[in-house]
Design a protein around this motif. Structure first.
Motif, mmCIF file in Angstrom:
data_model
loop_
_atom_site.group_PDB
_atom_site.id
_atom_site.type_symbol
_atom_site.label_atom_id
_atom_site.label_comp_id
_atom_site.label_asym_id
_atom_site.label_seq_id
_atom_site.Cartn_x
_atom_site.Cartn_y
_atom_site.Cartn_z
ATOM 1 N N PHE A 207 0.794 -1.262 0.248
ATOM 2 C CA PHE A 207 0.160 -0.003 0.159
ATOM 3 C C PHE A 207 0.876 1.202 0.102
ATOM 4 N N LEU B 154 -4.900 6.466 3.495
ATOM 5 C CA LEU B 154 -4.903 5.423 2.479
ATOM 6 C C LEU B 154 -5.578 6.155 1.345
ATOM 7 N N GLY B 155 -6.688 6.753 1.529
ATOM 8 C CA GLY B 155 -7.609 7.333 0.482
ATOM 9 C C GLY B 155 -8.539 8.334 0.583
ATOM 10 N N GLY C 283 -10.885 -5.609 -1.624
ATOM 11 C CA GLY C 283 -12.295 -5.258 -1.346
ATOM 12 C C GLY C 283 -13.141 -5.015 -2.509
ATOM 13 N N LYS D 31 -14.986 -2.388 -2.862
ATOM 14 C CA LYS D 31 -14.721 -0.992 -3.149
ATOM 15 C C LYS D 31 -13.526 -0.418 -3.753
ATOM 16 N N THR E 23 -16.445 -9.783 -1.314
ATOM 17 C CA THR E 23 -17.416 -9.035 -1.016
ATOM 18 C C THR E 23 -18.661 -10.092 -0.147
ATOM 19 N N ARG E 24 -19.586 -9.386 0.695
ATOM 20 C CA ARG E 24 -20.508 -10.192 1.202
ATOM 21 C C ARG E 24 -21.874 -10.376 0.314
ATOM 22 N N ASN E 25 -21.787 -9.799 -0.813
ATOM 23 C CA ASN E 25 -22.868 -9.724 -1.904
ATOM 24 C C ASN E 25 -22.345 -10.295 -3.060
ATOM 25 N N ARG F 111 -16.745 -14.604 -0.684
ATOM 26 C CA ARG F 111 -17.599 -14.060 0.506
ATOM 27 C C ARG F 111 -17.091 -13.993 1.731
ATOM 28 N N ASP F 112 -16.176 -14.565 2.100
ATOM 29 C CA ASP F 112 -15.634 -14.543 3.419
ATOM 30 C C ASP F 112 -14.224 -15.251 3.428
ATOM 31 N N ILE G 63 -4.188 -5.984 -1.550
ATOM 32 C CA ILE G 63 -3.748 -4.751 -2.066
ATOM 33 C C ILE G 63 -5.064 -3.827 -1.657
ATOM 34 N N LEU H 21 -8.496 -6.622 7.824
ATOM 35 C CA LEU H 21 -9.142 -7.840 8.181
ATOM 36 C C LEU H 21 -7.777 -9.096 7.950
HETATM 37 N N1 NAP Z 1 -3.206 3.515 -0.532
HETATM 38 C C1 NAP Z 1 -3.321 2.396 -0.997
HETATM 39 O O1 NAP Z 1 -2.346 1.967 -1.334
HETATM 40 C C2 NAP Z 1 -4.738 1.973 -1.278
HETATM 41 C C3 NAP Z 1 -4.919 0.568 -1.609
HETATM 42 C C4 NAP Z 1 -6.437 0.202 -1.958
HETATM 43 C C5 NAP Z 1 -7.404 1.080 -1.840
HETATM 44 N N2 NAP Z 1 -7.056 2.297 -1.308
HETATM 45 C C6 NAP Z 1 -8.047 3.059 -0.885
HETATM 46 O O2 NAP Z 1 -9.080 2.647 0.098
HETATM 47 C C7 NAP Z 1 -10.498 3.139 0.198
HETATM 48 C C8 NAP Z 1 -11.232 1.829 -0.230
HETATM 49 O O3 NAP Z 1 -10.974 1.216 0.890
HETATM 50 P P1 NAP Z 1 -12.525 0.802 2.011
HETATM 51 O O4 NAP Z 1 -12.062 0.203 3.251
HETATM 52 O O5 NAP Z 1 -13.479 1.773 2.022
HETATM 53 O O6 NAP Z 1 -12.953 -0.511 1.074
HETATM 54 P P2 NAP Z 1 -12.398 -1.854 0.617
HETATM 55 O O7 NAP Z 1 -11.720 -2.584 1.775
HETATM 56 O O8 NAP Z 1 -11.823 -1.632 -0.773
HETATM 57 O O9 NAP Z 1 -13.701 -2.753 0.338
HETATM 58 C C9 NAP Z 1 -14.783 -3.017 1.450
HETATM 59 C C10 NAP Z 1 -15.776 -3.852 1.129
HETATM 60 O O10 NAP Z 1 -14.976 -5.090 1.090
HETATM 61 C C11 NAP Z 1 -16.121 -6.137 1.361
HETATM 62 N N3 NAP Z 1 -15.743 -6.919 2.534
HETATM 63 C C12 NAP Z 1 -15.188 -6.392 3.703
HETATM 64 N N4 NAP Z 1 -14.762 -7.308 4.654
HETATM 65 C C13 NAP Z 1 -15.117 -8.377 4.015
HETATM 66 C C14 NAP Z 1 -15.394 -9.752 4.969
HETATM 67 N N5 NAP Z 1 -14.951 -10.084 5.996
HETATM 68 N N6 NAP Z 1 -15.922 -10.867 3.968
HETATM 69 C C15 NAP Z 1 -16.337 -10.501 2.831
HETATM 70 N N7 NAP Z 1 -16.213 -9.073 2.268
HETATM 71 C C16 NAP Z 1 -15.750 -8.255 2.928
HETATM 72 C C17 NAP Z 1 -17.388 -5.563 1.595
HETATM 73 O O11 NAP Z 1 -18.033 -5.222 0.284
HETATM 74 P P3 NAP Z 1 -19.428 -5.658 -0.041
HETATM 75 O O12 NAP Z 1 -19.898 -4.167 0.514
HETATM 76 O O13 NAP Z 1 -19.691 -5.597 -1.351
HETATM 77 O O14 NAP Z 1 -19.988 -6.804 0.794
HETATM 78 C C18 NAP Z 1 -16.676 -3.962 1.998
HETATM 79 O O15 NAP Z 1 -17.790 -2.857 1.640
HETATM 80 C C19 NAP Z 1 -10.421 3.994 -1.242
HETATM 81 O O16 NAP Z 1 -10.020 5.234 -1.126
HETATM 82 C C20 NAP Z 1 -9.092 3.627 -2.018
HETATM 83 O O17 NAP Z 1 -8.515 4.264 -3.061
HETATM 84 C C21 NAP Z 1 -5.888 2.573 -1.048
#
Ligand code: NAP
Length: 182
Positions: free
Chosen positions: A5, A13-14, A42, A44, A64-66, A88-89, A110, A118
């Motif tokens: 990261f 991070l973002g 994830g 997102k 994703t949980r969905n 999904r998990d 990533i 997690l």
């Molecule tokens: N700086 C870096 O190197 C870097 C790298 C990557 C991302 N980012 C930034 O990070 C941000 C996004 O991070 P975020 O935390 O908002 O989202 P994320 O970690 O990318 O995704 C979160 C999603 O992952 C799924 N999820 C989470 N825990 C889970 C589990 N135990 N089992 C199944 N699915 C699970 C869920 O999806 P569902 O809602 O679909 O169920 C949840 O909404 C952005 O700003 C991005 O630009 C930065």
């Protein structure tokens, strides 16, 4: 399995589902490390990638949980020859990793913030592009400098790109757990 990261001075991070900085040396570094391996992210973070598409030249595993919500992406990836797996998990993730059977150094977590949180207990190393500036972030990584499990193994030389100062640092997890393989 390793984390990769970029973070700002405050471990940001973002913001608004985008990276804080898009610096070409960081992008090249990320590509060189992950190409030919597995990237775990994830839902997102998948949406934040260009065109919302998986990364070419890597097996992309999306949590994703969905899973139904990614059926369209699965179909498009298949047509485009991109490798997308959806889990999904943690059990499903273990199953996928067991099937892929790649050495742990080829498996990269990533992002984003939720997925780093997690999976960080199961990661041996964290490859961190550390930007020395502070940006307005809305999601953060744990502070590895104060986390008792992690220690800074190598601090990279300070570099500069378009007035942005950064380093490539390497942290090691001294209490990494095994992700139980199903
Ligand atoms: N700086 C870096 O190197 C870097 C790298 C990557 C991302 N980012 C930034 O990070 C941000 C996004 O991070 P975020 O935390 O908002 O989202 P994320 O970690 O990318 O995704 C979160 C999603 O992952 C799924 N999820 C989470 N825990 C889970 C589990 N135990 N089992 C199944 N699915 C699970 C869920 O999806 P569902 O809602 O679909 O169920 C949840 O909404 C952005 O700003 C991005 O630009 C930065």
């Amino acid at each position: 399995m390793n984390l990769i990261f970029s973070a700002d001075a405050n471990w940001g991070l973002g913001k608004d589902n985008q990276l804080l900085f898009r610096a070409s040396p960081d992008m090249r570094h990320f590509k060189a490390k992950t190409l030919g391996g597995v990237v775990i992210m994830g839902r997102k973070t998948l949406e934040s990638l260009p065109g919302g598409k998986p990364l070419p030249g890597r097996v992309n595993i999306v949590l994703t949980r969905n899973p139904e919500s990614l059926e369209g992406s699965l179909q498009q990836s298949l047509e485009a020859g991109l490798h997308l797996w959806v889990c999904r998990d943690l059990d499903e993730l273990s199953l996928c990793l067991g099937r892929l059977d790649l050495p742990s150094e080829k498996v990269w977590v990533i992002g984003g913030a939720e997925i780093y949180r997690l999976l960080m207990p199961y990661c041996q190393e964290a490859w961190v592009t550390r930007f020395l500036a502070a940006a307005a972030a809305d999601c953060f990584m744990a502070d590895l400098d104060t986390d008792p499990d992690w220690r800074l193994a190598e601090e990279g030389e300070q570099q500069e790109w378009e007035n942005l100062r950064f380093r490539f640092d390497l942290y090691r997890n001294e209490r990494a757990k095994e992700l139980p393989l199903v």
